[in-house]
Motif scaffolding. Sequence first.
Motif, PDB file in Angstrom:
ATOM      1  N   LYS A  89       0.792  -1.420   0.037  1.00  0.00           N
ATOM      2  CA  LYS A  89      -0.098   0.056  -0.009  1.00  0.00           C
ATOM      3  C   LYS A  89       0.922   1.114   0.091  1.00  0.00           C
ATOM      4  CE  LYS A  89      -4.308   1.807   1.786  1.00  0.00           C
ATOM      5  NZ  LYS A  89      -5.062   1.536   0.589  1.00  0.00           N
ATOM      6  N   GLY A  90       0.625   2.040  -1.027  1.00  0.00           N
ATOM      7  CA  GLY A  90       1.342   3.443  -0.983  1.00  0.00           C
ATOM      8  C   GLY A  90       2.731   3.087  -1.825  1.00  0.00           C
ATOM      9  N   LYS A  91       2.893   1.887  -2.391  1.00  0.00           N
ATOM     10  CA  LYS A  91       4.320   1.593  -2.934  1.00  0.00           C
ATOM     11  C   LYS A  91       4.079   1.055  -4.620  1.00  0.00           C
ATOM     12  CE  LYS A  91       6.196   0.163   1.355  1.00  0.00           C
ATOM     13  NZ  LYS A  91       6.614  -1.222   2.008  1.00  0.00           N
ATOM     14  N   SER A  92       3.297   0.439  -4.741  1.00  0.00           N
ATOM     15  CA  SER A  92       2.938  -0.315  -5.879  1.00  0.00           C
ATOM     16  C   SER A  92       1.462  -0.333  -6.342  1.00  0.00           C
ATOM     17  CB  SER A  92       3.256  -1.599  -5.863  1.00  0.00           C
ATOM     18  OG  SER A  92       4.734  -1.937  -5.524  1.00  0.00           O
ATOM     19  N   ILE A  93       1.305  -0.596  -7.667  1.00  0.00           N
ATOM     20  CA  ILE A  93      -0.291  -0.717  -8.072  1.00  0.00           C
ATOM     21  C   ILE A  93      -0.231  -2.159  -7.981  1.00  0.00           C
ATOM     22  CG2 ILE A  93       0.349  -0.573 -10.617  1.00  0.00           C
ATOM     23  CD1 ILE A  93      -2.289   0.569 -11.174  1.00  0.00           C
ATOM     24  N   SER A  94      -1.465  -2.598  -7.523  1.00  0.00           N
ATOM     25  CA  SER A  94      -1.704  -4.199  -7.375  1.00  0.00           C
ATOM     26  C   SER A  94      -2.970  -4.605  -8.226  1.00  0.00           C
ATOM     27  CB  SER A  94      -2.076  -4.473  -5.796  1.00  0.00           C
ATOM     28  OG  SER A  94      -1.190  -3.886  -5.111  1.00  0.00           O
ATOM     29  N   PHE A  95      -2.851  -5.787  -8.646  1.00  0.00           N
ATOM     30  CA  PHE A  95      -3.949  -6.334  -9.474  1.00  0.00           C
ATOM     31  C   PHE A  95      -4.285  -7.654  -9.080  1.00  0.00           C
ATOM     32  CE2 PHE A  95      -2.389  -3.406 -12.611  1.00  0.00           C
ATOM     33  CZ  PHE A  95      -3.484  -2.835 -13.096  1.00  0.00           C
ATOM     34  N   HIS A  96      -5.384  -8.431  -9.249  1.00  0.00           N
ATOM     35  CA  HIS A  96      -5.578  -9.665  -9.051  1.00  0.00           C
ATOM     36  C   HIS A  96      -6.847 -10.202 -10.301  1.00  0.00           C
ATOM     37  CE1 HIS A  96      -4.600  -8.867  -4.923  1.00  0.00           C
ATOM     38  NE2 HIS A  96      -4.004 -10.201  -4.930  1.00  0.00           N
ATOM     39  N   LEU A  97      -6.669 -11.457 -10.698  1.00  0.00           N
ATOM     40  CA  LEU A  97      -7.655 -11.972 -11.656  1.00  0.00           C
ATOM     41  C   LEU A  97      -8.569 -12.698 -10.923  1.00  0.00           C
ATOM     42  CD1 LEU A  97      -8.627 -12.404 -14.391  1.00  0.00           C
ATOM     43  CD2 LEU A  97      -7.179 -14.458 -14.576  1.00  0.00           C
ATOM     44  N   GLN A  98      -9.855 -12.499 -10.935  1.00  0.00           N
ATOM     45  CA  GLN A  98     -10.772 -13.335 -10.088  1.00  0.00           C
ATOM     46  C   GLN A  98     -12.069 -13.850 -10.669  1.00  0.00           C
ATOM     47  OE1 GLN A  98     -12.139 -11.288  -6.541  1.00  0.00           O
ATOM     48  NE2 GLN A  98     -14.179 -11.783  -7.074  1.00  0.00           N
ATOM     49  N   LEU A  99     -12.007 -15.239 -10.358  1.00  0.00           N
ATOM     50  CA  LEU A  99     -13.154 -15.906 -11.090  1.00  0.00           C
ATOM     51  C   LEU A  99     -14.400 -15.460 -10.425  1.00  0.00           C
ATOM     52  CD1 LEU A  99     -14.180 -18.448 -12.797  1.00  0.00           C
ATOM     53  CD2 LEU A  99     -13.725 -19.705 -10.749  1.00  0.00           C
ATOM     54  N   ASP A 100     -15.442 -14.898 -11.157  1.00  0.00           N
ATOM     55  CA  ASP A 100     -16.491 -14.240 -10.663  1.00  0.00           C
ATOM     56  C   ASP A 100     -17.898 -15.039 -10.608  1.00  0.00           C
ATOM     57  OD1 ASP A 100     -16.907 -11.860  -9.141  1.00  0.00           O
ATOM     58  OD2 ASP A 100     -18.144 -10.913 -10.768  1.00  0.00           O
ATOM     59  N   ASP A 101     -17.870 -16.224 -10.536  1.00  0.00           N
ATOM     60  CA  ASP A 101     -18.992 -17.086 -10.730  1.00  0.00           C
ATOM     61  C   ASP A 101     -19.694 -17.231  -9.319  1.00  0.00           C
ATOM     62  OD1 ASP A 101     -18.802 -17.249 -13.405  1.00  0.00           O
ATOM     63  OD2 ASP A 101     -18.109 -19.445 -13.219  1.00  0.00           O
ATOM     64  N   THR A 102     -20.861 -17.044  -9.310  1.00  0.00           N
ATOM     65  CA  THR A 102     -21.554 -17.247  -7.876  1.00  0.00           C
ATOM     66  C   THR A 102     -21.720 -18.557  -7.387  1.00  0.00           C
ATOM     67  OG1 THR A 102     -23.527 -16.963  -8.983  1.00  0.00           O
ATOM     68  CG2 THR A 102     -22.862 -15.012  -7.877  1.00  0.00           C
ATOM     69  N   CYS A 103     -21.743 -19.444  -8.484  1.00  0.00           N
ATOM     70  CA  CYS A 103     -21.825 -20.814  -7.936  1.00  0.00           C
ATOM     71  C   CYS A 103     -20.777 -21.680  -9.104  1.00  0.00           C
ATOM     72  CB  CYS A 103     -23.312 -21.314  -8.519  1.00  0.00           C
ATOM     73  SG  CYS A 103     -23.602 -23.159  -8.235  1.00  0.00           S
ATOM     74  N   VAL A 104     -19.567 -21.923  -8.291  1.00  0.00           N
ATOM     75  CA  VAL A 104     -18.346 -22.400  -8.884  1.00  0.00           C
ATOM     76  C   VAL A 104     -18.653 -23.973  -8.578  1.00  0.00           C
ATOM     77  CG1 VAL A 104     -16.149 -22.770  -9.395  1.00  0.00           C
ATOM     78  CG2 VAL A 104     -17.120 -20.455  -9.116  1.00  0.00           C
ATOM     79  N   ARG A 105     -18.687 -24.919  -9.679  1.00  0.00           N
ATOM     80  CA  ARG A 105     -18.658 -26.348  -9.332  1.00  0.00           C
ATOM     81  C   ARG A 105     -17.406 -27.034  -9.808  1.00  0.00           C
ATOM     82  NH1 ARG A 105     -24.117 -26.177 -11.725  1.00  0.00           N
ATOM     83  NH2 ARG A 105     -22.995 -26.864 -13.242  1.00  0.00           N
ATOM     84  N   ASP A 106     -16.974 -26.461 -10.897  1.00  0.00           N
ATOM     85  CA  ASP A 106     -15.670 -26.879 -11.436  1.00  0.00           C
ATOM     86  C   ASP A 106     -14.421 -26.107 -10.962  1.00  0.00           C
ATOM     87  OD1 ASP A 106     -17.188 -28.601 -13.262  1.00  0.00           O
ATOM     88  OD2 ASP A 106     -17.726 -27.084 -14.584  1.00  0.00           O
ATOM     89  N   TRP A 142      -1.012  -9.910  -7.899  1.00  0.00           N
ATOM     90  CA  TRP A 142       0.406  -9.363  -7.737  1.00  0.00           C
ATOM     91  C   TRP A 142      -0.097  -8.058  -6.815  1.00  0.00           C
ATOM     92  CZ3 TRP A 142      -0.891 -10.887 -12.583  1.00  0.00           C
ATOM     93  CH2 TRP A 142      -0.185 -11.854 -13.022  1.00  0.00           C
ATOM     94  N   ARG A 143       0.684  -8.259  -5.551  1.00  0.00           N
ATOM     95  CA  ARG A 143       0.703  -7.017  -4.674  1.00  0.00           C
ATOM     96  C   ARG A 143       1.589  -5.812  -5.162  1.00  0.00           C
ATOM     97  NH1 ARG A 143       0.093  -8.636   1.516  1.00  0.00           N
ATOM     98  NH2 ARG A 143      -1.773 -10.005   1.310  1.00  0.00           N
ATOM     99  N   ASN A 144       2.404  -6.072  -5.851  1.00  0.00           N
ATOM    100  CA  ASN A 144       3.548  -5.037  -6.466  1.00  0.00           C
ATOM    101  C   ASN A 144       3.807  -5.459  -7.760  1.00  0.00           C
ATOM    102  OD1 ASN A 144       4.646  -7.723  -6.422  1.00  0.00           O
ATOM    103  ND2 ASN A 144       6.734  -7.348  -5.568  1.00  0.00           N
ATOM    104  N   PHE A 145       2.886  -5.076  -8.685  1.00  0.00           N
ATOM    105  CA  PHE A 145       2.713  -5.095 -10.084  1.00  0.00           C
ATOM    106  C   PHE A 145       3.494  -4.159 -10.454  1.00  0.00           C
ATOM    107  CE2 PHE A 145       1.147  -4.685 -14.337  1.00  0.00           C
ATOM    108  CZ  PHE A 145       1.082  -6.124 -14.795  1.00  0.00           C
ATOM    109  N   LEU A 146       3.649  -3.040 -10.338  1.00  0.00           N
ATOM    110  CA  LEU A 146       4.263  -1.872 -10.620  1.00  0.00           C
ATOM    111  C   LEU A 146       4.337  -0.757  -9.435  1.00  0.00           C
ATOM    112  CD1 LEU A 146       5.744  -0.355 -13.235  1.00  0.00           C
ATOM    113  CD2 LEU A 146       3.541   0.543 -13.979  1.00  0.00           C
TER     114      LEU A 146
END
Length: 180
Positions: A89-106, A142-146
């Motif tokens: 926080k305050g050092k880097s831009i952070s990104f995450h890819l998230q599976l956004d299904d409400t009902c994930v079976r697989d 990544w917390r420290n992407f850039l």
Amino acid sequence: MLPLTDFNDPTKGTLIHDECLFGVEISVCNYSGKVECVPRPTKLEPSFIYTWKVANYSTLPDLCSSPEFAFGNHQWVIILHPRGFGSEKGKSISFHLQLDDTCVRDQVYTEWKLRIKDQIHACHCEEEGGRLFSSTSMSWGWRNFLSLDDFHDASKGFLVKHTFIVELEITRVSTIRSFS
């Protein structure tokens, strides 16, 4: 399984009068556990690319997400912490890819590249990821992407007129199906 020299050696007893015998033993048992079908990850030709243009950087909240997009029969979002997350926080831009299904079976194995585009020189900042997403592990990133210093440096071309461009390229995907 057997070197050809051993196979052809008459003292080994494998080949007799130009003939050999192979056998297979198959055992059948009553199995009541979980069965999964795990296909090999498919390399995508061409890759799937999702572009997110993020405007008004200075007014963004500490946590925001891209519009939801569909890929591989699932819904996804990119999570952005524009001023960093956790220890970054305050050092880097952070990104995450998230599976956004409400009902994930697989479970979904995905390989991807995430980049912030350099809008001036085309020297993009890029990271690669690979992850098995499931109902218990919905995001990765990544917390420290850039570093924020590099991100804010106008000569590097990431942030232009308070706008930056994020590009997600999914290169491989495999859905693991569970059966009872």
